[in-house]
Design a protein around this motif. Structure first.
Motif, short mmCIF file in Angstrom:
data_model
loop_
_atom_site.label_atom_id
_atom_site.label_comp_id
_atom_site.label_asym_id
_atom_site.label_seq_id
_atom_site.Cartn_x
_atom_site.Cartn_y
_atom_site.Cartn_z
N VAL A 79 40.24 30.85 36.29
CA VAL A 79 40.59 32.25 36.06
C VAL A 79 40.03 33.11 37.19
O VAL A 79 38.94 32.86 37.69
N SER A 80 40.82 34.10 37.58
CA SER A 80 40.36 35.04 38.61
C SER A 80 40.77 36.45 38.19
O SER A 80 41.91 36.68 37.77
N LEU A 81 39.81 37.38 38.30
CA LEU A 81 40.07 38.79 38.03
C LEU A 81 39.84 39.56 39.31
O LEU A 81 38.86 39.33 40.00
N THR A 127 41.89 48.62 34.54
CA THR A 127 42.79 47.48 34.60
C THR A 127 42.30 46.46 35.63
O THR A 127 41.58 46.81 36.56
N VAL A 128 42.70 45.21 35.41
CA VAL A 128 42.39 44.13 36.36
C VAL A 128 43.64 43.27 36.53
O VAL A 128 44.45 43.15 35.61
N GLU A 129 43.78 42.70 37.71
CA GLU A 129 44.83 41.71 37.96
C GLU A 129 44.27 40.35 37.58
O GLU A 129 43.21 39.96 38.06
N VAL A 130 44.98 39.61 36.74
CA VAL A 130 44.48 38.34 36.25
C VAL A 130 45.35 37.21 36.80
O VAL A 130 46.58 37.29 36.79
N THR A 131 44.67 36.17 37.27
CA THR A 131 45.33 34.94 37.71
C THR A 131 44.76 33.82 36.86
O THR A 131 43.55 33.67 36.75
N PHE A 132 45.66 33.04 36.26
CA PHE A 132 45.24 31.93 35.39
C PHE A 132 45.80 30.63 35.93
O PHE A 132 47.01 30.48 36.05
N LYS A 133 44.91 29.74 36.29
CA LYS A 133 45.27 28.44 36.87
C LYS A 133 46.18 28.62 38.08
O LYS A 133 47.16 27.90 38.26
N GLY A 134 45.87 29.61 38.90
CA GLY A 134 46.60 29.85 40.13
C GLY A 134 47.89 30.64 39.98
O GLY A 134 48.59 30.90 40.94
#
Length: 150
Positions: A105-107, A115-122
């Protein structure tokens, strides 16, 4: 959907369905270009419209499935986020943004925004409002950095 409705429809319109299927197979076997897929979609859409299933109902089903999928992914991402919080790394960037990342996970967010941009498993999964789970994740990541720095 009601099984009785479909059974009645099939009994009343079996000849139309058989003819449409024969035409569909002929189109798929004879035409070798993108036109065949356009024709196939037109035939299937014609059958659906003829059967009483409206494009509005199909749109509702697609929207429902999309919403359920997004909710499932969001829930899974939050679960993984909290499980991996102890390994999270917090990076404060010079441009006023921050990044919190774990293996899955990346925020990325801007300090002071909600707000945040979320990346899950790339895979980017969108912009999320900061909730209690995300705040907890960020705070744990920040505390990880302060314990690592010492």
């Amino acid at each position: 959907m009601n099984v009785e409705v479909w059974t009645d429809f099939l009994q009343q319109n079996w000849l139309v369905i058989v003819i449409a299927l024969v035409v569909l197979f002929i189109v798929l076997n004879l035409v070798k270009t993108m036109v065949k897929w356009v024709l196939a979609i037109v035939i299937v859409a014609g059958l659906l419209i003829y059967s009483g299933v409206s494009l509005e109902k199909i749109g509702e089903v697609v929207t429902t499935v999309k919403d359920e999928t997004v909710d499932t992914i969001k829930s899974e991402a939050i679960n993984v986020m909290l499980k991996e919080a102890k390994d999270a790394k917090y990076i404060k960037n010079t441009d006023g943004t921050y990044t919190v990342s774990t293996p899955n996970v990346s925020l990325v967010g801007e300090i002071g925004t909600e707000t945040v941009e979320v990346t899950f498993k790339g895979i980017p999964v969108g912009e999320w409002k900061v909730n209690d789970s995300i705040i907890t994740f960020i705070e744990i990541a920040q505390s990880n950095e302060s314990t690592t720095s010492k």
